[in-house]
Design a protein around this motif. Structure first.
Motif, PDB file in Angstrom:
ATOM      1  N   GLY A   1     -37.046  33.944 -35.215  1.00 56.26           N
ATOM      2  CA  GLY A   1     -37.365  32.530 -35.441  1.00 56.26           C
ATOM      3  C   GLY A   1     -36.230  31.612 -35.079  1.00 56.26           C
ATOM      4  N   ALA A   2     -36.253  31.050 -33.871  1.00 56.97           N
ATOM      5  CA  ALA A   2     -35.266  30.060 -33.446  1.00 56.97           C
ATOM      6  C   ALA A   2     -35.599  29.631 -32.027  1.00 56.97           C
ATOM      7  CB  ALA A   2     -33.846  30.620 -33.482  1.00 56.97           C
ATOM      8  N   TYR A   3     -35.937  28.364 -31.850  1.00 59.92           N
ATOM      9  CA  TYR A   3     -36.236  27.821 -30.520  1.00 59.92           C
ATOM     10  C   TYR A   3     -35.010  27.902 -29.630  1.00 59.92           C
ATOM     11  CZ  TYR A   3     -36.892  24.004 -27.079  1.00 59.92           C
ATOM     12  OH  TYR A   3     -36.959  23.238 -25.956  1.00 59.92           O
ATOM     13  N   GLU A   4     -33.870  27.561 -30.192  1.00 55.17           N
ATOM     14  CA  GLU A   4     -32.650  27.480 -29.403  1.00 55.17           C
ATOM     15  C   GLU A   4     -32.280  28.818 -28.749  1.00 55.17           C
ATOM     16  OE1 GLU A   4     -30.973  25.388 -28.035  1.00 55.17           O
ATOM     17  OE2 GLU A   4     -28.923  26.108 -27.807  1.00 55.17           O
ATOM     18  N   VAL A   5     -32.737  29.905 -29.362  1.00 52.21           N
ATOM     19  CA  VAL A   5     -32.451  31.228 -28.805  1.00 52.21           C
ATOM     20  C   VAL A   5     -33.110  31.407 -27.430  1.00 52.21           C
ATOM     21  CG1 VAL A   5     -33.157  33.639 -29.182  1.00 52.21           C
ATOM     22  CG2 VAL A   5     -31.785  32.474 -30.887  1.00 52.21           C
ATOM     23  N   GLY A   6     -34.078  30.543 -27.092  1.00 52.81           N
ATOM     24  CA  GLY A   6     -34.672  30.582 -25.755  1.00 52.81           C
ATOM     25  C   GLY A   6     -33.714  30.129 -24.675  1.00 52.81           C
ATOM     26  N   GLU A   7     -32.707  29.365 -25.044  1.00 49.76           N
ATOM     27  CA  GLU A   7     -31.684  28.963 -24.076  1.00 49.76           C
ATOM     28  C   GLU A   7     -30.910  30.219 -23.697  1.00 49.76           C
ATOM     29  OE1 GLU A   7     -28.164  27.746 -22.183  1.00 49.76           O
ATOM     30  OE2 GLU A   7     -28.142  28.770 -24.103  1.00 49.76           O
ATOM     31  N   GLU A   8     -30.678  30.406 -22.400  1.00 52.69           N
ATOM     32  CA  GLU A   8     -30.252  31.728 -21.944  1.00 52.69           C
ATOM     33  C   GLU A   8     -28.951  32.246 -22.555  1.00 52.69           C
ATOM     34  OE1 GLU A   8     -30.376  31.197 -17.732  1.00 52.69           O
ATOM     35  OE2 GLU A   8     -28.470  30.136 -17.653  1.00 52.69           O
ATOM     36  N   SER A   9     -27.985  31.384 -22.764  1.00 50.11           N
ATOM     37  CA  SER A   9     -26.726  31.906 -23.313  1.00 50.11           C
ATOM     38  C   SER A   9     -26.860  32.162 -24.818  1.00 50.11           C
ATOM     39  CB  SER A   9     -25.554  30.974 -23.006  1.00 50.11           C
ATOM     40  OG  SER A   9     -25.690  29.734 -23.652  1.00 50.11           O
ATOM     41  N   ALA A  10     -27.682  31.348 -25.490  1.00 51.54           N
ATOM     42  CA  ALA A  10     -27.953  31.596 -26.906  1.00 51.54           C
ATOM     43  C   ALA A  10     -28.748  32.896 -27.070  1.00 51.54           C
ATOM     44  CB  ALA A  10     -28.729  30.427 -27.511  1.00 51.54           C
TER      45      ALA A  10
ATOM     46  N   VAL B   1     -26.061  30.418 -30.928  1.00 51.84           N
ATOM     47  CA  VAL B   1     -25.318  29.232 -30.500  1.00 51.84           C
ATOM     48  C   VAL B   1     -24.932  29.433 -29.034  1.00 51.84           C
ATOM     49  CG1 VAL B   1     -23.224  27.881 -30.873  1.00 51.84           C
ATOM     50  CG2 VAL B   1     -24.460  28.829 -32.822  1.00 51.84           C
ATOM     51  N   PRO B   2     -25.232  28.443 -28.184  1.00 50.53           N
ATOM     52  CA  PRO B   2     -24.994  28.655 -26.752  1.00 50.53           C
ATOM     53  C   PRO B   2     -23.522  28.826 -26.389  1.00 50.53           C
ATOM     54  CG  PRO B   2     -25.757  26.416 -27.165  1.00 50.53           C
ATOM     55  CD  PRO B   2     -25.864  27.145 -28.450  1.00 50.53           C
ATOM     56  N   ARG B   3     -23.310  29.445 -25.231  1.00 49.87           N
ATOM     57  CA  ARG B   3     -21.949  29.638 -24.718  1.00 49.87           C
ATOM     58  C   ARG B   3     -21.635  28.554 -23.705  1.00 49.87           C
ATOM     59  NH1 ARG B   3     -22.492  36.033 -23.075  1.00 49.87           N
ATOM     60  NH2 ARG B   3     -22.895  36.787 -25.191  1.00 49.87           N
ATOM     61  N   ILE B   4     -20.361  28.352 -23.512  1.00 47.89           N
ATOM     62  CA  ILE B   4     -19.941  27.372 -22.510  1.00 47.89           C
ATOM     63  C   ILE B   4     -20.136  27.979 -21.114  1.00 47.89           C
ATOM     64  CG2 ILE B   4     -17.482  28.012 -22.400  1.00 47.89           C
ATOM     65  CD1 ILE B   4     -17.140  24.790 -22.784  1.00 47.89           C
ATOM     66  N   LYS B   5     -20.584  27.122 -20.164  1.00 47.91           N
ATOM     67  CA  LYS B   5     -20.766  27.557 -18.774  1.00 47.91           C
ATOM     68  C   LYS B   5     -19.977  26.636 -17.857  1.00 47.91           C
ATOM     69  CE  LYS B   5     -25.436  28.151 -19.792  1.00 47.91           C
ATOM     70  NZ  LYS B   5     -26.847  28.048 -19.483  1.00 47.91           N
ATOM     71  N   PRO B   6     -19.352  27.097 -16.772  1.00 48.04           N
ATOM     72  CA  PRO B   6     -19.215  28.497 -16.408  1.00 48.04           C
ATOM     73  C   PRO B   6     -18.309  29.248 -17.374  1.00 48.04           C
ATOM     74  CG  PRO B   6     -17.923  27.080 -14.930  1.00 48.04           C
ATOM     75  CD  PRO B   6     -18.677  26.180 -15.878  1.00 48.04           C
TER      76      PRO B   6
ATOM     77  N   PHE C   1     -23.859  19.973 -25.342  1.00 47.27           N
ATOM     78  CA  PHE C   1     -23.349  21.259 -24.933  1.00 47.27           C
ATOM     79  C   PHE C   1     -24.396  22.072 -24.174  1.00 47.27           C
ATOM     80  CE2 PHE C   1     -21.542  25.418 -25.770  1.00 47.27           C
ATOM     81  CZ  PHE C   1     -20.205  25.145 -25.621  1.00 47.27           C
ATOM     82  N   CYS C   2     -25.641  22.005 -24.606  1.00 47.58           N
ATOM     83  CA  CYS C   2     -26.711  22.715 -23.919  1.00 47.58           C
ATOM     84  C   CYS C   2     -27.850  21.721 -23.689  1.00 47.58           C
ATOM     85  CB  CYS C   2     -27.167  23.936 -24.725  1.00 47.58           C
ATOM     86  SG  CYS C   2     -28.464  23.602 -25.932  1.00 47.58           S
ATOM     87  N   PRO C   3     -28.871  22.098 -22.919  1.00 49.04           N
ATOM     88  CA  PRO C   3     -29.912  21.109 -22.580  1.00 49.04           C
ATOM     89  C   PRO C   3     -30.832  20.706 -23.738  1.00 49.04           C
ATOM     90  CG  PRO C   3     -29.884  22.953 -21.025  1.00 49.04           C
ATOM     91  CD  PRO C   3     -29.033  23.342 -22.172  1.00 49.04           C
ATOM     92  N   LEU C   4     -30.656  21.264 -24.939  1.00 49.20           N
ATOM     93  CA  LEU C   4     -31.551  20.867 -26.025  1.00 49.20           C
ATOM     94  C   LEU C   4     -31.402  19.379 -26.360  1.00 49.20           C
ATOM     95  CD1 LEU C   4     -32.768  22.855 -29.043  1.00 49.20           C
ATOM     96  CD2 LEU C   4     -32.029  20.528 -29.439  1.00 49.20           C
ATOM     97  N   GLY C   5     -30.198  18.879 -26.243  1.00 45.95           N
ATOM     98  CA  GLY C   5     -29.971  17.454 -26.510  1.00 45.95           C
ATOM     99  C   GLY C   5     -30.801  16.577 -25.572  1.00 45.95           C
ATOM    100  N   ASP C   6     -30.781  16.926 -24.281  1.00 48.82           N
ATOM    101  CA  ASP C   6     -31.599  16.194 -23.313  1.00 48.82           C
ATOM    102  C   ASP C   6     -33.084  16.386 -23.617  1.00 48.82           C
ATOM    103  OD1 ASP C   6     -29.271  15.556 -22.082  1.00 48.82           O
ATOM    104  OD2 ASP C   6     -29.683  16.601 -20.198  1.00 48.82           O
ATOM    105  N   ALA C   7     -33.432  17.597 -23.996  1.00 49.19           N
ATOM    106  CA  ALA C   7     -34.838  17.913 -24.262  1.00 49.19           C
ATOM    107  C   ALA C   7     -35.386  17.059 -25.399  1.00 49.19           C
ATOM    108  CB  ALA C   7     -34.995  19.399 -24.603  1.00 49.19           C
ATOM    109  N   ALA C   8     -34.507  16.662 -26.313  1.00 47.34           N
ATOM    110  CA  ALA C   8     -34.926  15.807 -27.419  1.00 47.34           C
ATOM    111  C   ALA C   8     -34.936  14.342 -27.000  1.00 47.34           C
ATOM    112  CB  ALA C   8     -33.986  16.009 -28.602  1.00 47.34           C
ATOM    113  N   ALA C   9     -33.946  13.960 -26.205  1.00 44.24           N
ATOM    114  CA  ALA C   9     -33.803  12.549 -25.835  1.00 44.24           C
ATOM    115  C   ALA C   9     -34.838  12.109 -24.799  1.00 44.24           C
ATOM    116  CB  ALA C   9     -32.393  12.302 -25.301  1.00 44.24           C
ATOM    117  N   MET C  10     -35.099  12.981 -23.828  1.00 42.38           N
ATOM    118  CA  MET C  10     -35.990  12.593 -22.722  1.00 42.38           C
ATOM    119  C   MET C  10     -37.385  12.162 -23.161  1.00 42.38           C
ATOM    120  SD  MET C  10     -35.202  15.068 -19.508  1.00 42.38           S
ATOM    121  CE  MET C  10     -35.497  16.525 -20.495  1.00 42.38           C
TER     122      MET C  10
END
Ligand SMILES: Cc1cc2nc3c(=O)[nH]c(=O)nc-3n(C[C@H](O)[C@H](O)[C@H](O)COP(=O)(O)O)c2cc1C
Ligand code: SF4
Ligand code: FES
Lengths: 173, 435
Positions: B173-182, B193-198, B393-402
């Motif tokens: 149970g965690a949406y954020e885990v769908g982000e590849e580094s998370a 929690v996502p990792r920094i890229k690169p 840090f990861c695209p979730l912020g944009d995903a909420a704002a857009m």
């Protein structure tokens, strides 16, 4: 585990965990699945569960708790025998999820995250469960019920109540 | 069992075995299954990657990155083992296609994983499913066990001297885990929690080794690309947008369901013909074209082809394939509030613009919807959302704002209708209580 007889888990689950920790390149990769499977058997993540999992993986209890608190399905208190999870996210909301949720609240006489006094049911509003095209959708434990209508709620609850009764009779027999 | 739907305009490639009992391994083989993996074993990695590039298949997880190119980024030589990681976290509201793939065609996911492994020189793949999908995890586990029993997985796959293994994994149970580094963090037994890229996962991924991460639909498409040939697959879609995609039509349509349509299929037709139009002959108000994080489109904006480039040009995104149709009985302020509530709930809290921004947006919209908004709040909501964009840090912020920005810009009038204690103009007022 040094003394298997001390395990809080059933022999079957304990055996499964023995294999699970060896399966990955890194032992702690087994952590999230173990927490969920343990919860399925025990009902929630009790102190004893956390302690045994920490021991099995070889990390601290604090570390286990730190991870466990991240995941929304994991819980630290018991819920009902049947945990009803009503998705109210957008696709379900558009097709009447809040009416459905209201109906569950009325029928069970409990609110969000409530547990019925007989401990048969608990109710929870949840985020999207990946059944958006079959909305409104709910899960009772892991069972999906698609395209559910408020008028079908009493019958659904009766079905699960019957199952709970049969289970407790079987246990007492 | 989720209902299957069908429409004459569908081009069934990924869904062609749905409803035919292909979860059973012998049936899958009878229907041509595992032939693509054998062919790839014979042809070798360069050939596979060339076919994938020719197919112009783009990732179905949301970002639409070209799959062949992604695979080609993995270094040939690596001191650490390489991995394939299949993303079946499927949590973007409006999206339920991977659900059907796991249910009806689990072996296509296994076969695609094997092919990805052959392409990058990996011996181990993981298939990660969200924890709520327990019955599907059980189906996948059985399919994997059956594939081992047949010798399609293991030390000597298909009787060769090549090794490939698969481990199935459950989330919790965690949406954020769908982000590849998370996702990789979760698979390593940590918080999502996502990792920094690169570094990117293709270079430093799971357990520090080079890792290819693909969505489950992307992976399930791979065996079909190989069977048809990359060029033939590409020809089904539009330029740079090869093949078909599973579109999840939900919300206020007459016939909701998952339909497999060629990339570039017209959105208006998709709603009015494929999904039978707005339910009860109602009036269309808005469409969220690619899962809840994609900006809303107005009825006059839906004469577009549904591929990554055309939807992008229209100011939104093709995203995860979740097309959410909204009729004119819906309060957009409430819809915006429900959307932001989700992102607020799922924010991992690592960075301030996302953690605080989603919280503020939820609070403002809650107050607004309850009728206590002021004119300046509309600008404030927009200002807040604009300042989250690109600052997280990861695209979730944009995903909420857009999506929030889209709602405020395109439905400003409706926000104004909620001002100064006026009750919501829509009959039904719901309490959004997710915490
Ligand atoms: C917050 C967030 C959630 C995501 N959730 C998913 C998901 O549930 N499934 C998925 O395949 N990709 C998801 N993605 C996209 C992945 O990060 C990644 O791009 C994708 O799995 C790559 O596969 P693809 O190239 O085949 O699309 C998500 C991304 C973000 C930022
Ligand atoms: S953008 Fe949100 S989800 Fe992503 S790292 Fe920052 S706080 Fe976490
Ligand atoms: S929105 Fe309810 S299942 Fe996806």
């Amino acid at each position: 585990m040094s003394a298997e007889t001390m395990s809080v888990f059933s022999p079957a689950l304990a055996a499964r965990f023995d294999l699970l920790v060896e399966k990955y390149p890194l032992r702690r990769s087994a952590l999230v699945p173990m927490l969920l499977y343990a919860q399925d058997e025990i009902g929630y993540l009790s102190d004893a569960v956390i302690s045994e999992i920490a021991h099995r993986i070889g990390i601290t209890e604090l570390d286990v708790r730190n991870v466990a608190t991240y995941y929304s399905m994991l819980r630290f208190k018991p819920v009902g025998r049947y945990n009803i999870q009503v998705c109210t996210n957008i696709s379900c909301m558009l097709r009447g999820a809040y009416d459905l949720f209201d109906r569950f609240q009325e029928e069970l006489n409990i609110g969000n995250k409530g547990v019925t006094p007989d401990k048969i049911f608990s109710l929870e509003e949840v985020e999207c469960i990946g059944a958006c095209c079959w909305a409104p959708a709910i899960q009772v434990n892991y069972d999906f019920h698609d395209e559910l209508k408020p008028e079908l709620v009493p019958g659904l609850l009766d079905g699960y109540r019957g199952r709970a009764l049969a289970e407790s009779e079987a246990k007492n027999a | 069992m989720p209902r299957l739907v069908s429409h004459p305009d569908e081009v069934k490639i990924v869904t062609k075995r749905f409803g035919l009992g292909a979860a059973e391994i012998n049936r899958y083989v009878e229907l041509g299954g595992y032939e693509s993996a054998k062919k790839c074993l014979a042809q070798g990695p360069e050939w596979i990657i060339e076919e994938m590039k020719a197919s112009s298949l783009r990732g179905r997880g949301g970002a639409g990155f070209p799959t062949g190119m992604k695979w080609s980024f993995v270094p040939k030589q690596s001191a650490k083992p390489k991995y394939v990681l299949v993303n079946g976290d499927e949590s973007e509201p409006g999206t339920c296609k991977d659900h059907l793939i796991f249910l009806h065609d689990p072996h296509s996911v296994i076969e695609g994983t094997i092919i990805a492994g052959l392409a990058i020189g990996s011996k181990l793949g993981f298939i990660y499913l969200r924890g709520e999908y327990r019955y599907l995890i059980e189906i996948m586990e059985k399919a994997v066990a059956d594939a081992y029993a047949k010798g399609f997985l293991g030390k000597n796959i298909f009787g060769s001297d090549t090794e490939f293994n698969i481990i199935t994994q459950t989330g919790a149970g965690a949406y954020e885990v769908g982000e590849e580094s998370a996702l990789m963090e979760s698979l390593e037994g940590k918080r999502g929690v996502p990792r920094i890229k690169p570094p990117f996962p293709a270079v430093v991924g799971l357990y520090g080794g080079p890792t290819v991460i693909n969505n489950a639909e992307t992976i399930a498409t791979v065996p079909h690309v190989i069977a048809m040939g990359g060029a033939a697959y590409a020809a089904v879609g539009t330029p740079r947008n090869g093949g078909t995609r599973l579109f999840c039509l939900s919300g206020h349509v007459e016939r909701p369901g998952v339909y497999e349509l060629p990339m570039g299929y017209n959105l208006r037709k998709m709603i009015y013909e494929v999904a039978g139009g707005v339910r009860g002959g109602g009036k269309l108000k808005a469409v969220v074209p690619g899962g809840s994080s994609t900006p809303v489109l107005l009825p006059e904006e839906i004469d577009i082809g549904m591929d990554f480039d055309q939807v992008g040009k229209a100011g939104s995104m093709l995203g995860s394939g979740g097309v959410v149709v909204i009729d004119d009985t819906t309060c957009i302020v409430e819809f915006a509030l429900r959307t932001i509530s989700f992102y607020q709930h799922e924010s991992c809290g690592r960075c301030i613009p996302c953690r605080e921004g989603t919280d503020w947006l939820k609070k403002s919209l809650t107050r607004f919807h309850a009728g206590f908004g002021e004119a300046k709040d509309i600008d404030n909501i927009q200002y807040l959302a604009e300042n989250m964009m690109g600052r997280t840090f990861c695209p979730l912020g944009d995903a909420a704002a857009m999506p929030t920005l889209g709602f405020v810009k395109k439905f400003r009038k409706e926000f104004e209708d909620h001002l100064n204690g006026k009750p919501c103009p829509f009959a039904k007022h719901v309490e959004i209580a997710m915490v």
